[in-house]
Design an enzyme around this catalytic site. Sequence first.
Site, PDB file in Angstrom:
ATOM      1  CE  LYS A  53      -1.317 -25.809  73.469  1.00 48.77           C
ATOM      2  NZ  LYS A  53      -2.409 -26.180  74.362  1.00 48.77           N
ATOM      3  CD  GLN A  97      -3.331 -25.154  77.831  1.00 49.12           C
ATOM      4  OE1 GLN A  97      -3.130 -24.784  76.685  1.00 49.12           O
ATOM      5  NE2 GLN A  97      -3.053 -26.379  78.224  1.00 49.12           N
ATOM      6  CG  ASP A 120      -7.679 -27.715  71.745  1.00 49.75           C
ATOM      7  OD1 ASP A 120      -6.643 -28.154  71.208  1.00 49.75           O
ATOM      8  OD2 ASP A 120      -7.694 -27.141  72.849  1.00 49.75           O
TER       9      ASP A 120
END
Length: 295
Positions: A53, A97, A120
């Site tokens: 990422k 994460q 997200d």
Amino acid sequence: MAQIIDGKAIAQSIHSEIAKDVSDLITNHAQVPGLAVVIVGERKDSQVYVRMKRKACAEVGIKSIDIDLPGDASEKMVLETVLNLNANPQVHGILVQLPLPSHINEERILTAISMEKDVDGFHPLNIGKLAMKGREPMFVPCTPKGCIELLQRSGISVSGKRAVVVGRSNIVGLPVALLLIKLDATVSIVHTRTPDPKNIIREADIIIAAAGQANMIKADWIKPGAAVIDVGTNAVDDPSRKSGYRLVGDVAFEEAKSVAGWISPVPGGVGPMTIAMLLRNTVDSAKRACVEMWC
Ligand code: NDP
């Protein structure tokens, strides 16, 4: 023979579109999109995802704000990190994460992320709006958004089609089903308690497989001509490989491709799209911030 949906190529063209948007934001508005990527602990798989990422951010000109916390970081420490990032105007997206270490309450952390920076798309308010008619979430979760993008960029129409989603998780199955409903598909969700999944899946014009079960969906589970998007990413033993394993999807690709109309492979299908959608969400957030600040 099915048309193979090349997620890598589609993601690459999205990266180019994003790089152009970033350059416009910098040139015309002096705004550098910023994505904070927070990792807690040293799980090898999480580190790989985070590295990918951060690298993708650098490639399109997004500033990656890297925060690596130790595995024994307290929940309070992670919460404070999130709250500081919420207040930082240079940060347009916050990604924590997952999974977090078990002593940290994941829900509490995800809910603390500002809705305006929830790239997200996991904040309950964003998911709630996704589920409601006439409401628009600020962000849609990346993997589900990537599945829809694959369909649309392959010229597959969704409206009026029968779609089956295999899996009902918060991060893939449920949001992808909600997105398909918003696009006017008639949607069924198959999960572990569904009797006779084969017959339900065989009815579908569009199959989204997100069960995490290697090669579960066979050729005779697929309606001829159906569009198949395979999210599943499963490691299976392969002594011929140096690593000793290879990745396969939830769909038995080799046999399915002679029945389906379109099919996305694993790897090289949904995987690259997830990162492309994260970058897209971050740049959209920076644009929105720009409009709000009249910059
Ligand atoms: P989860 O394990 O959270 O959810 C799996 C879902 O599939 C559950 O709803 C489960 O049902 C259902 N399921 C499992 N086995 C069966 C079965 N035999 N028949 C019917 N339904 C079944 O997984 P995720 O949603 O997080 O991920 C799904 C897959 O997608 C994984 O392989 C994962 O690695 C991959 N993935 C890929 C991404 C990418 O970028 N390419 C991103 C995210 C995930 P129940 O609810 O009843 O338990």
